[in-house]
Design a protein around this motif. Structure first.
Motif, PDB file in Angstrom:
ATOM      1  N   ASP A  43       0.715  -1.303   0.099  1.00 52.06           N
ATOM      2  CA  ASP A  43      -0.158   0.003  -0.030  1.00 52.06           C
ATOM      3  C   ASP A  43       1.026   1.135   0.097  1.00 52.06           C
ATOM      4  OD1 ASP A  43      -2.215  -1.281  -0.068  1.00 52.06           O
ATOM      5  OD2 ASP A  43      -2.817  -1.622   2.148  1.00 52.06           O
ATOM      6  N   ASP A  44       1.969   1.078   0.733  1.00 51.46           N
ATOM      7  CA  ASP A  44       2.617   2.556   0.590  1.00 51.46           C
ATOM      8  C   ASP A  44       3.964   2.438  -0.205  1.00 51.46           C
ATOM      9  OD1 ASP A  44       5.004   0.994   1.640  1.00 51.46           O
ATOM     10  OD2 ASP A  44       4.894   1.639   3.724  1.00 51.46           O
ATOM     11  N   CYS A  45       3.808   1.436  -1.244  1.00 53.27           N
ATOM     12  CA  CYS A  45       4.527   1.645  -2.180  1.00 53.27           C
ATOM     13  C   CYS A  45       5.957   0.913  -1.949  1.00 53.27           C
ATOM     14  CB  CYS A  45       4.704   2.709  -3.278  1.00 53.27           C
ATOM     15  SG  CYS A  45       3.071   3.202  -3.888  1.00 53.27           S
ATOM     16  N   THR A  46       6.485   0.561  -0.940  1.00 51.35           N
ATOM     17  CA  THR A  46       7.696   0.145  -0.462  1.00 51.35           C
ATOM     18  C   THR A  46       8.041  -1.290  -1.437  1.00 51.35           C
ATOM     19  OG1 THR A  46       7.806   0.903   1.656  1.00 51.35           O
ATOM     20  CG2 THR A  46       9.177  -0.773   1.076  1.00 51.35           C
ATOM     21  N   PHE A  47       7.163  -2.040  -1.563  1.00 50.36           N
ATOM     22  CA  PHE A  47       7.194  -3.302  -2.425  1.00 50.36           C
ATOM     23  C   PHE A  47       7.619  -2.878  -3.758  1.00 50.36           C
ATOM     24  CE2 PHE A  47       5.391  -6.524  -5.302  1.00 50.36           C
ATOM     25  CZ  PHE A  47       5.220  -7.673  -4.571  1.00 50.36           C
ATOM     26  N   THR A  48       6.866  -1.838  -4.409  1.00 48.37           N
ATOM     27  CA  THR A  48       7.353  -1.628  -5.962  1.00 48.37           C
ATOM     28  C   THR A  48       8.655  -0.912  -5.764  1.00 48.37           C
ATOM     29  OG1 THR A  48       5.011  -1.330  -6.522  1.00 48.37           O
ATOM     30  CG2 THR A  48       6.702  -0.105  -7.693  1.00 48.37           C
ATOM     31  N   GLU A  49       8.935  -0.132  -4.701  1.00 51.89           N
ATOM     32  CA  GLU A  49      10.415   0.362  -4.964  1.00 51.89           C
ATOM     33  C   GLU A  49      11.592  -0.881  -4.720  1.00 51.89           C
ATOM     34  OE1 GLU A  49      10.396   3.089  -1.581  1.00 51.89           O
ATOM     35  OE2 GLU A  49       9.082   4.785  -2.605  1.00 51.89           O
ATOM     36  N   LEU A  50      11.150  -1.556  -3.793  1.00 55.35           N
ATOM     37  CA  LEU A  50      12.142  -2.815  -3.770  1.00 55.35           C
ATOM     38  C   LEU A  50      12.356  -3.535  -5.051  1.00 55.35           C
ATOM     39  CD1 LEU A  50      11.207  -4.023  -0.118  1.00 55.35           C
ATOM     40  CD2 LEU A  50      13.381  -2.897  -0.997  1.00 55.35           C
ATOM     41  N   ARG A  51      10.996  -3.992  -5.565  1.00 53.81           N
ATOM     42  CA  ARG A  51      10.833  -4.696  -6.870  1.00 53.81           C
ATOM     43  C   ARG A  51      11.733  -4.068  -8.023  1.00 53.81           C
ATOM     44  NH1 ARG A  51       9.035  -2.962 -11.451  1.00 53.81           N
ATOM     45  NH2 ARG A  51       6.782  -2.375 -10.521  1.00 53.81           N
ATOM     46  N   LYS A  52      11.660  -2.711  -8.372  1.00 54.63           N
ATOM     47  CA  LYS A  52      12.200  -1.982  -9.226  1.00 54.63           C
ATOM     48  C   LYS A  52      13.733  -2.099  -9.231  1.00 54.63           C
ATOM     49  CE  LYS A  52       8.778   1.341 -10.650  1.00 54.63           C
ATOM     50  NZ  LYS A  52       8.233   2.591 -10.948  1.00 54.63           N
ATOM     51  N   LYS A  53      14.316  -2.518  -8.123  1.00 58.21           N
ATOM     52  CA  LYS A  53      16.048  -2.629  -7.950  1.00 58.21           C
ATOM     53  C   LYS A  53      16.131  -3.862  -8.897  1.00 58.21           C
ATOM     54  CE  LYS A  53      17.695  -2.639  -3.840  1.00 58.21           C
ATOM     55  NZ  LYS A  53      17.733  -2.819  -2.548  1.00 58.21           N
ATOM     56  N   TYR A  54      15.276  -4.649  -8.971  1.00 58.48           N
ATOM     57  CA  TYR A  54      15.644  -6.055  -9.485  1.00 58.48           C
ATOM     58  C   TYR A  54      15.027  -6.242 -10.890  1.00 58.48           C
ATOM     59  CZ  TYR A  54      17.581  -6.797  -4.774  1.00 58.48           C
ATOM     60  OH  TYR A  54      18.433  -6.870  -3.900  1.00 58.48           O
ATOM     61  N   LEU A  55      13.701  -5.817 -11.003  1.00 55.61           N
ATOM     62  CA  LEU A  55      12.642  -6.229 -12.174  1.00 55.61           C
ATOM     63  C   LEU A  55      12.164  -4.832 -12.654  1.00 55.61           C
ATOM     64  CD1 LEU A  55      10.924  -9.211 -10.716  1.00 55.61           C
ATOM     65  CD2 LEU A  55      12.301  -9.342 -12.915  1.00 55.61           C
ATOM     66  N   ASN A  56      11.938  -4.623 -13.950  1.00 55.70           N
ATOM     67  CA  ASN A  56      11.424  -3.661 -14.615  1.00 55.70           C
ATOM     68  C   ASN A  56      10.032  -3.695 -14.972  1.00 55.70           C
ATOM     69  OD1 ASN A  56      11.652  -4.979 -16.837  1.00 55.70           O
ATOM     70  ND2 ASN A  56      13.233  -3.798 -17.724  1.00 55.70           N
ATOM     71  N   VAL A  57       9.256  -4.589 -14.454  1.00 54.53           N
ATOM     72  CA  VAL A  57       7.822  -5.079 -14.796  1.00 54.53           C
ATOM     73  C   VAL A  57       7.267  -5.381 -13.641  1.00 54.53           C
ATOM     74  CG1 VAL A  57       8.208  -6.002 -17.266  1.00 54.53           C
ATOM     75  CG2 VAL A  57       8.444  -7.544 -15.245  1.00 54.53           C
ATOM     76  N   ALA A  58       5.917  -5.048 -13.248  1.00 55.99           N
ATOM     77  CA  ALA A  58       5.211  -5.097 -12.148  1.00 55.99           C
ATOM     78  C   ALA A  58       5.028  -6.763 -12.079  1.00 55.99           C
ATOM     79  CB  ALA A  58       3.948  -4.476 -12.362  1.00 55.99           C
ATOM     80  N   ILE A  59       4.880  -7.296 -10.684  1.00 55.69           N
ATOM     81  CA  ILE A  59       4.594  -8.711 -10.647  1.00 55.69           C
ATOM     82  C   ILE A  59       3.350  -8.860  -9.779  1.00 55.69           C
ATOM     83  CG2 ILE A  59       7.099  -9.033 -10.794  1.00 55.69           C
ATOM     84  CD1 ILE A  59       7.385  -9.198  -7.771  1.00 55.69           C
ATOM     85  N   ALA A 111      -1.113   0.993  -8.619  1.00 61.21           N
ATOM     86  CA  ALA A 111      -1.507   2.128  -7.848  1.00 61.21           C
ATOM     87  C   ALA A 111      -0.129   2.804  -7.686  1.00 61.21           C
ATOM     88  CB  ALA A 111      -2.255   1.888  -6.665  1.00 61.21           C
ATOM     89  N   CYS A 112       0.993   2.373  -7.712  1.00 63.95           N
ATOM     90  CA  CYS A 112       2.229   2.804  -7.317  1.00 63.95           C
ATOM     91  C   CYS A 112       3.213   3.381  -8.579  1.00 63.95           C
ATOM     92  CB  CYS A 112       3.284   1.797  -6.433  1.00 63.95           C
ATOM     93  SG  CYS A 112       2.468   1.538  -4.881  1.00 63.95           S
ATOM     94  N   ALA A 113       2.516   2.982  -9.814  1.00 65.38           N
ATOM     95  CA  ALA A 113       3.000   3.222 -11.044  1.00 65.38           C
ATOM     96  C   ALA A 113       3.665   4.531 -10.933  1.00 65.38           C
ATOM     97  CB  ALA A 113       2.202   2.841 -12.022  1.00 65.38           C
ATOM     98  N   ALA A 114       2.949   5.696 -10.668  1.00 68.01           N
ATOM     99  CA  ALA A 114       3.039   7.163 -10.754  1.00 68.01           C
ATOM    100  C   ALA A 114       3.740   7.590  -9.492  1.00 68.01           C
ATOM    101  CB  ALA A 114       1.852   7.900 -10.968  1.00 68.01           C
ATOM    102  N   LYS A 115       3.943   6.702  -8.416  1.00 69.06           N
ATOM    103  CA  LYS A 115       4.445   7.054  -7.218  1.00 69.06           C
ATOM    104  C   LYS A 115       5.779   6.821  -7.096  1.00 69.06           C
ATOM    105  CE  LYS A 115      -0.120   6.943  -4.982  1.00 69.06           C
ATOM    106  NZ  LYS A 115      -0.827   6.325  -3.825  1.00 69.06           N
ATOM    107  N   THR A 116       6.398   6.039  -7.842  1.00 66.40           N
ATOM    108  CA  THR A 116       7.806   5.515  -7.771  1.00 66.40           C
ATOM    109  C   THR A 116       8.607   5.709  -9.143  1.00 66.40           C
ATOM    110  OG1 THR A 116       7.159   3.447  -8.573  1.00 66.40           O
ATOM    111  CG2 THR A 116       7.185   3.866  -5.995  1.00 66.40           C
ATOM    112  N   ASN A 117       9.831   6.145  -8.872  1.00 71.66           N
ATOM    113  CA  ASN A 117      10.556   6.394  -9.976  1.00 71.66           C
ATOM    114  C   ASN A 117      11.271   5.270 -10.622  1.00 71.66           C
ATOM    115  OD1 ASN A 117      10.224   9.391  -9.688  1.00 71.66           O
ATOM    116  ND2 ASN A 117      11.547   9.548  -8.383  1.00 71.66           N
TER     117      ASN A 117
END
Length: 283
Positions: free
Chosen positions: A255-271, A277-283
């Motif tokens: 919910d707070d997009c930490t999951f997505t921030e961690l995922r982007k370190k290793y993968l460039n696609v959502a899992i 909901a975090c697509a526009a909130k994380t770089n």
């Protein structure tokens, strides 16, 4: 505290005694010992888990597990072993939570508690180019295709059920061994996790001679609706209180997009679909 520790403390006074108590493994009056959550992981499943050049365990699931422990306010302690040994070892009480993604087959659901999904990672066939022209059970039969599968994985019963008698099965302890034998020409194909094989082979220069064939395969319980499918972390049956704490922490991290921030370190696609909901909130 041991007799030797008491002896040392009797010779220390004031702040020095308190400092020495902590150093020797004691705790201050009224200070509770930190809870330790023991976690099991395979360490050979990049980009989700691997051991880096410094010998340290890393990867998306490892980072996510550490973030989960921080939210739960517990200490993390990892045990690393081959995937085939993870579920039996957890059932024997050697650790509390298996934090390498597990597919929810009916047999596993009967004896394990499953967390909310942490990744949707369907299985796929990776084949050397030219081996397959038409993908069907009938077209593949009789070709003598040597197919790699991971020991202890849910892909084995899936292949036995849907492609019985089609392939020559070759079993491995981890994907690294499979990839080496594929590149050495000792295999024609692999049945494994699509995200992993795309990243570790297909998207590399070595992948030019291979192709994904046959589409995506869900090897979990077919009764699970498509929108709820995914692989999870697991714990022993009946550990419902621990399951609730794990799911609460994982939901908060998503919910707070930490999951997505961690995922982007290793993968460039959502899992996970919930990452949208975090697509526009994380770089």
């Amino acid at each position: 505290m041991t007799h030797l520790q008491h002896l040392f403390l009797r010779r220390a006074t004031g702040a020095a005694a308190l400092a020495l108590a902590v150093t020797l493994g004691g705790s201050l009056p009224g200070q509770a010992a930190a809870e330790t959550l023991k976690l099991g992981n395979e360490g050979t499943y990049p980009p989700f888990s691997m051991v880096d050049a410094k010998g340290e365990l890393t990867g998306f699931e490892v980072d996510l597990a550490r973030a989960m422990c921080a939210r739960m306010k517990v200490e993390c302690e990892f045990t690393v072993m081959d995937f085939k040994a993870l579920i039996p070892s957890m059932l024997q009480g050697k650790f509390d939570v298996l934090v390498s993604q597990v597919s929810p087959t009916p047999e596993r659901i009967a004896k394990l508690e499953f967390s909310m999904p942490v990744v949707y990672n369907p299985q796929a066939f990776v084949m050397r180019k030219g081996v397959v022209t038409t993908f069907s059970k009938e077209a593949l039969a009789g070709k003598g295709i040597r197919l790699a599968m991971q020991r202890g994985g849910a892909g084995i019963p899936y292949i036995n059920k849907h492609f019985d008698g089609v392939f020559k099965h070759v079993y491995y302890d981890n994907p690294d061994q499979m990839r080496l034998d594929m590149l050495a020409g000792r295999l024609e194909g692999v049945f494994g996790a699509k995200i992993n094989w795309t990243r570790e082979l297909m998207d590399t220069p070595q992948g030019k001679d291979y192709e994904l064939v046959g589409g995506d395969h869900w090897i979990g319980d077919p009764a699970i609706p498509p929108e709820k499918r995914g692989s999870s972390w697991v714990m022993r049956k009946g550990e419902t209180a621990l399951l609730g704490r794990v799911d609460t922490a994982l939901n908060a991290l998503i919910d707070d997009c930490t999951f997505t921030e961690l995922r982007k370190k290793y993968l460039n696609v959502a899992i996970l679909v919930r990452e949208e909901a975090c697509a526009a909130k994380t770089n």
